[in-house]
Design a protein around this motif. Sequence first.
Motif, PDB file in Angstrom:
ATOM      1  N   LEU A  70      44.285  51.537  89.720  1.00 39.16           N
ATOM      2  CA  LEU A  70      44.651  50.535  90.722  1.00 39.16           C
ATOM      3  C   LEU A  70      43.892  50.786  92.025  1.00 39.16           C
ATOM      4  O   LEU A  70      43.361  49.852  92.647  1.00 39.16           O
ATOM      5  CB  LEU A  70      46.156  50.564  90.976  1.00 39.16           C
ATOM      6  CG  LEU A  70      47.063  50.100  89.839  1.00 39.16           C
ATOM      7  CD1 LEU A  70      48.525  50.295  90.233  1.00 39.16           C
ATOM      8  CD2 LEU A  70      46.804  48.647  89.484  1.00 39.16           C
ATOM      9  N   SER A  71      43.860  52.048  92.444  1.00 44.62           N
ATOM     10  CA  SER A  71      43.151  52.407  93.661  1.00 44.62           C
ATOM     11  C   SER A  71      41.678  52.021  93.575  1.00 44.62           C
ATOM     12  O   SER A  71      41.113  51.443  94.512  1.00 44.62           O
ATOM     13  CB  SER A  71      43.282  53.912  93.907  1.00 44.62           C
ATOM     14  OG  SER A  71      42.489  54.325  94.991  1.00 44.62           O
ATOM     15  N   GLN A  72      41.046  52.307  92.444  1.00 41.23           N
ATOM     16  CA  GLN A  72      39.634  51.969  92.279  1.00 41.23           C
ATOM     17  C   GLN A  72      39.405  50.461  92.296  1.00 41.23           C
ATOM     18  O   GLN A  72      38.432  49.967  92.868  1.00 41.23           O
ATOM     19  CB  GLN A  72      39.114  52.546  90.968  1.00 41.23           C
ATOM     20  CG  GLN A  72      38.912  54.048  90.973  1.00 41.23           C
ATOM     21  CD  GLN A  72      38.167  54.518  89.741  1.00 41.23           C
ATOM     22  OE1 GLN A  72      37.188  53.915  89.323  1.00 41.23           O
ATOM     23  NE2 GLN A  72      38.636  55.600  89.142  1.00 41.23           N
ATOM     24  N   ALA A  73      40.318  49.708  91.658  1.00 44.69           N
ATOM     25  CA  ALA A  73      40.168  48.255  91.613  1.00 44.69           C
ATOM     26  C   ALA A  73      40.291  47.643  93.002  1.00 44.69           C
ATOM     27  O   ALA A  73      39.528  46.740  93.374  1.00 44.69           O
ATOM     28  CB  ALA A  73      41.195  47.650  90.667  1.00 44.69           C
ATOM     29  N   PHE A  74      41.253  48.127  93.797  1.00 43.54           N
ATOM     30  CA  PHE A  74      41.379  47.648  95.175  1.00 43.54           C
ATOM     31  C   PHE A  74      40.122  47.972  95.979  1.00 43.54           C
ATOM     32  O   PHE A  74      39.636  47.157  96.766  1.00 43.54           O
ATOM     33  CB  PHE A  74      42.606  48.257  95.848  1.00 43.54           C
ATOM     34  CG  PHE A  74      43.895  47.546  95.544  1.00 43.54           C
ATOM     35  CD1 PHE A  74      44.114  46.246  95.988  1.00 43.54           C
ATOM     36  CD2 PHE A  74      44.900  48.165  94.821  1.00 43.54           C
ATOM     37  CE1 PHE A  74      45.296  45.584  95.721  1.00 43.54           C
ATOM     38  CE2 PHE A  74      46.090  47.522  94.545  1.00 43.54           C
ATOM     39  CZ  PHE A  74      46.292  46.212  94.991  1.00 43.54           C
ATOM     40  N   GLU A  75      39.590  49.160  95.769  1.00 42.69           N
ATOM     41  CA  GLU A  75      38.377  49.582  96.470  1.00 42.69           C
ATOM     42  C   GLU A  75      37.207  48.663  96.127  1.00 42.69           C
ATOM     43  O   GLU A  75      36.501  48.163  97.011  1.00 42.69           O
ATOM     44  CB  GLU A  75      38.048  51.020  96.079  1.00 42.69           C
ATOM     45  CG  GLU A  75      36.765  51.567  96.694  1.00 42.69           C
ATOM     46  CD  GLU A  75      36.923  51.947  98.146  1.00 42.69           C
ATOM     47  OE1 GLU A  75      35.986  51.662  98.923  1.00 42.69           O
ATOM     48  OE2 GLU A  75      37.971  52.514  98.512  1.00 42.69           O
ATOM     49  N   ARG A  76      36.995  48.414  94.855  1.00 46.56           N
ATOM     50  CA  ARG A  76      35.864  47.593  94.416  1.00 46.56           C
ATOM     51  C   ARG A  76      36.020  46.130  94.847  1.00 46.56           C
ATOM     52  O   ARG A  76      35.021  45.432  95.040  1.00 46.56           O
ATOM     53  CB  ARG A  76      35.726  47.667  92.897  1.00 46.56           C
ATOM     54  CG  ARG A  76      35.324  49.034  92.370  1.00 46.56           C
ATOM     55  CD  ARG A  76      35.017  48.943  90.890  1.00 46.56           C
ATOM     56  NE  ARG A  76      34.767  50.251  90.311  1.00 46.56           N
ATOM     57  CZ  ARG A  76      34.399  50.445  89.036  1.00 46.56           C
ATOM     58  NH1 ARG A  76      34.235  49.383  88.239  1.00 46.56           N
ATOM     59  NH2 ARG A  76      34.202  51.648  88.570  1.00 46.56           N
ATOM     60  N   ALA A  77      37.272  45.697  94.977  1.00 42.82           N
ATOM     61  CA  ALA A  77      37.519  44.313  95.382  1.00 42.82           C
ATOM     62  C   ALA A  77      37.413  44.122  96.888  1.00 42.82           C
ATOM     63  O   ALA A  77      37.584  43.011  97.391  1.00 42.82           O
ATOM     64  CB  ALA A  77      38.902  43.871  94.912  1.00 42.82           C
TER      65      ALA A  77
END
Length: 265
Positions: free
Chosen positions: A39-46
């Motif tokens: 989740l953390s990575q997805a928020f970062e990439r978005a």
Amino acid sequence: MSVDELPPYRALLVVDAKGFGGNSDATQALVSAAIPDVLSQAFERAGLRVLWETALFPHGTGDGYGLGFDPRFLPAVVTRFFDELQAVLAERDARLRSVARSVRLRMRASLNVGPMLEPAPGTTSAAAIGSAVITTHRLLDAAPVRAVLERSDPDQTFLAVALSQRVFEDVLASEYAKLPATKVVPADVGIKEYRGTVYLYIPNPSGDLLRHGVGGDYTEDLALAKAKIGPPAPGSTTNVISGPVSGTAFQIGQVHGTIHHGGRP
């Protein structure tokens, strides 16, 4: 808070892992630890790292995770976050399966918005409460949402998203965000006390979903919703009168013939 006050409006995102209970204890620990990381990575990439860092009432559930955020970010979450989460899950799946071929990390996600009572400072409960919270979890467990992952290729489709009716109306029908019509499907939901429509977003459809489709016509729902919230029809007039008024005020759309008021024409 006074009982006469409406709780603040919050957006709520909840996810859980498919088939979590069928894993061994060691595998469950591995998957559970991976959930907040992806989740953390997805928020970062978005480009939405701030939502993760300032999340409201974040809480893990063992097989999932939930967090709240300001509703003004809903369009960005709808259009950017879920696509990135699908990509991150695909990458993580490859890593997990290198450890053990039986390990999978495929997710259901539910997104809703509404008034929510946030936990009081110092309390042990991390989750918000309210009917909007209950609905979010109901949608996560709904049969149509589960069916997306059951009917798709496990090597291609790693995420099934349930957008609530409220998110659909406020974000998509109001055109604050757009999603490809081929990847959004409305489905009727009935689970426990909840009855309504869920809008399934599938970032990467595959398998049986491509061969036979998923369900109803999203574009038809979108057109009907836009018609309800669209601008007044041509020729319509809206006037607002404020302050003290004396005499007579006319509001007239179209007139045929002669108007008489007080005396002769």
